[in-house]
Scaffold this active site. Structure first.
Site, PDB file in Angstrom:
ATOM      1  N   ARG A  18       0.850  -1.199   0.000  1.00  0.00           N
ATOM      2  CA  ARG A  18       0.000   0.000   0.000  1.00  0.00           C
ATOM      3  C   ARG A  18       0.884   1.246   0.000  1.00  0.00           C
ATOM      4  NH1 ARG A  18      -2.542  -0.195   5.190  1.00  0.00           N
ATOM      5  NH2 ARG A  18      -3.846   1.538   4.514  1.00  0.00           N
ATOM      6  N   ARG A  38      -3.265 -14.056  -5.664  1.00  0.00           N
ATOM      7  CA  ARG A  38      -3.840 -15.385  -5.912  1.00  0.00           C
ATOM      8  C   ARG A  38      -5.360 -15.264  -5.975  1.00  0.00           C
ATOM      9  NH1 ARG A  38      -0.758 -18.235  -1.127  1.00  0.00           N
ATOM     10  NH2 ARG A  38      -1.200 -16.132  -0.377  1.00  0.00           N
ATOM     11  N   LYS A 101      12.996  -6.485   1.448  1.00  0.00           N
ATOM     12  CA  LYS A 101      14.032  -7.066   2.294  1.00  0.00           C
ATOM     13  C   LYS A 101      13.382  -7.957   3.348  1.00  0.00           C
ATOM     14  CE  LYS A 101      13.169  -5.368   5.530  1.00  0.00           C
ATOM     15  NZ  LYS A 101      11.880  -5.391   6.293  1.00  0.00           N
ATOM     16  N   ARG A 173       6.041 -12.818   9.351  1.00  0.00           N
ATOM     17  CA  ARG A 173       7.393 -12.647   9.877  1.00  0.00           C
ATOM     18  C   ARG A 173       7.691 -13.499  11.113  1.00  0.00           C
ATOM     19  NH1 ARG A 173       6.960  -6.234   9.436  1.00  0.00           N
ATOM     20  NH2 ARG A 173       4.755  -6.814   9.481  1.00  0.00           N
TER      21      ARG A 173
END
Lengths: 360, 360
Positions: A18, A38, A101, A173
């Site tokens: 975003r 997807r 990253k 994460r």
């Protein structure tokens, strides 16, 4: 003459996409062209919520974005474990690559990505936004000044934020199959990049992870740190954590000067950013105070750092497209060095906090 | 009613004694009474240059100061290797003891000093001035506030200064027979004290010295660092050096808040001192900036921190002298904890950077 407009496709609807969609809109030489997910419904919702023009393409797969001949470049914010697959495929489809990253799970995977970019003549850049803020260039002037900063001796970097229970349970994460590097990959990346940046990207000789990293039940790092050591005696430390209040420090100390900032990844305010420097700091007579005092410097920016990143990436892509220039290898080199050190820290943790050589 | 005036004797004419002489003059309950040096001429020059009253006693030895029955308390800024001898003798002569840091070369020596103080009923305090600044109490309020700071997770402390060639050749702090602990004893003391202070003096379980300390030819530490580890997962790092620009940082990060200051040992200005705090820091929508922003707090002080130290020490001495109170053991306990951790770091360096348990 209007600049070449680089048409972006976005793979996936990650939250960070975003912000980067807005950055692409703000950059004068880039435009939002396609998004793939997807779920085509999710892609459509993302496009309409994030300023895509009515003409934008909405796809129900990542492949479809890569197969669109009018897409010049892709922004890939997918989970790290998917980077090698989609980055390589993007390069093979001749799409220039702006990659989130950490760039990969390890250097070997990253080398596969870079080989694909080089053999297909596409530009690579990772999405470390703060590298592109004009403050960063201004701070580099200070660090490069032998009179004001002298020789670098030590660096400390800290990036922490307090993840909420939902993040700690569900975010990619903290999932070993998605972002296996956890906090080290997500925010330790920035700490390591900042340390390397201060050191003008001279690689340390070795790293030693700090004891006491915190893992979740699946073995993903939630908090860790390390020291970094250079042959000439320079030393750096960093701490990164999902378990502490949002903090973003870089401190660089040279023989003659000191640099401090507390918002290195995301500046406190978007249109300006500050840092503090001191040179040949000392005390007043009888040590009742400091003389000279450190001074604060503020750098204004018309475009936010993420838009400046997109602009620089698009400028390089434009040079390749329109003028037949070669891709700029600098950005891949910086990514690779960051990944090298990151993986050395991970190896040190895995080896019980033994020193690990950083071998290029 | 006027406060009890505590009469100070000073052992030696160290540079720091100039500052403390001024502090004794400024403190409302203390007065300069005597100074002793191995050279009576040096003592006389020191007394006349540092505001001693004409009636002050000037002695040609340290013993003579301790033998003067009108001296209530002594300030001892002698080299560390001389502390145990002169501190013990001062206590035996019933002189209350304000002792420079590091308090001793090791904990065993310090315990000898403390035993002498306890058996002779004299007050002990080390000369860590910043503990007495009202800013320190104000920062403690923040760190103790579960709503604003939460649970402590990490601390980083850095104290460096760039010693000139004369210092590096001749200062007592680089001489193995005088201040064998070098930079670790001189400025690492402050780093360790600040970390312990942030941790509310809970001792770490272990320390691991950072690799790459710098020694001079005589083997005295010029630069070093360490990590500290607590049982509950708290972690701290520090770096101290005689070889880098003057820098004095403390950063404490909790689950809910962050504290920053850059002048913890000597405030930038004498009459006021600042620190920065943040609570539940987060980002604006689309991560374009921070909300809330950290805030700066400034604490004014009528008396400088060194005079506040002398005032508090003299208040305790006055209570013993006039009201028969017992000496306050808190200050010796804080000194001992600091020395314990300091010696553990030294032991880790000596053992090749192995973890060393901190055993009280």
């Amino acid at each position: 003459m209007a600049e070449t407009q680089i048409r972006f496709g976005i793979l996936g609807c990650a939250d960070i996409a975003r912000k980067v969609s807005r950055a692409i809109t703000l950059a004068p030489n880039a435009s939002l062209y396609a998004v793939g997910s997807r779920s085509i419904h999710k892609a459509a919702r993302f496009a309409s919520a994030n300023g895509f023009p009515p003409s934008a393409k909405v796809y129900g797969s990542y492949e479809a974005v890569l197969d669109d001949p009018d897409v010049d470049a892709v922004y890939v914010p997918l989970p790290t474990s998917l980077h090698v697959r989609w980055a390589v495929l993007a390069a093979q489809k001749k799409k220039h690559l702006l990659l989130e990253k950490p760039v990969a799970l390890n250097v070997s995977e990253f080398d596969t990505i870079i080989e694909a970019c080089e053999s297909n003549g596409v530009q690579f850049m990772d999405a470390t936004m703060w590298m592109h803020h004009p403050r960063t260039a201004k701070m580099r002037e200070f660090l490069s000044d032998s009179q004001r900063f002298g020789q670098l001796k030590s660096v400390h970097s800290c990036f922490t934020f307090c993840a909420d229970p939902d993040f700690l349970k569900n975010d990619i994460r903290v999932k070993p199959d998605l972002d296996a590097l956890g906090a080290l990959g997500d925010i330790g990346w920035y700490c390591i990049r900042s340390i390397l940046w201060v050191a003008d990207f001279e690689l340390p000789e070795s790293v030693v992870a700090l004891r006491g990293p915190v893992f979740n039940e699946a073995g993903v790092i939630l908090s860790c740190g390390s020291s970094l050591h250079w042959e000439d005696g320079k030393v750096a430390t960093f701490h990164c954590s999902f378990l502490s209040n949002l903090t973003m420090d870089v401190t660089a100390v040279g023989t003659k000067g000191t640099l401090h900032l507390h918002d290195f990844v995301i500046p406190f305010e978007e249109s300006k950013a500050s840092f503090s420097v001191a040179t040949e700091s000392g005390f007043t007579e009888l040590v009742t105070g400091w003389a000279p005092l450190p001074s604060e410097h503020t750098v204004m920016t018309d475009l936010p750092q993420d838009a400046l990143m997109v602009r620089e990436f698009s400028r390089l892509v434009g040079g390749i497209k329109k003028s037949g220039l070669k891709p700029e290898k600098k950005w891949a080199n910086l990514s690779r060095k960051t990944q090298l050190v990151l993986n050395a820290v991970k190896a040190s943790i895995d080896k019980g906090f033994e020193p690990v050589k950083v071998v290029s």
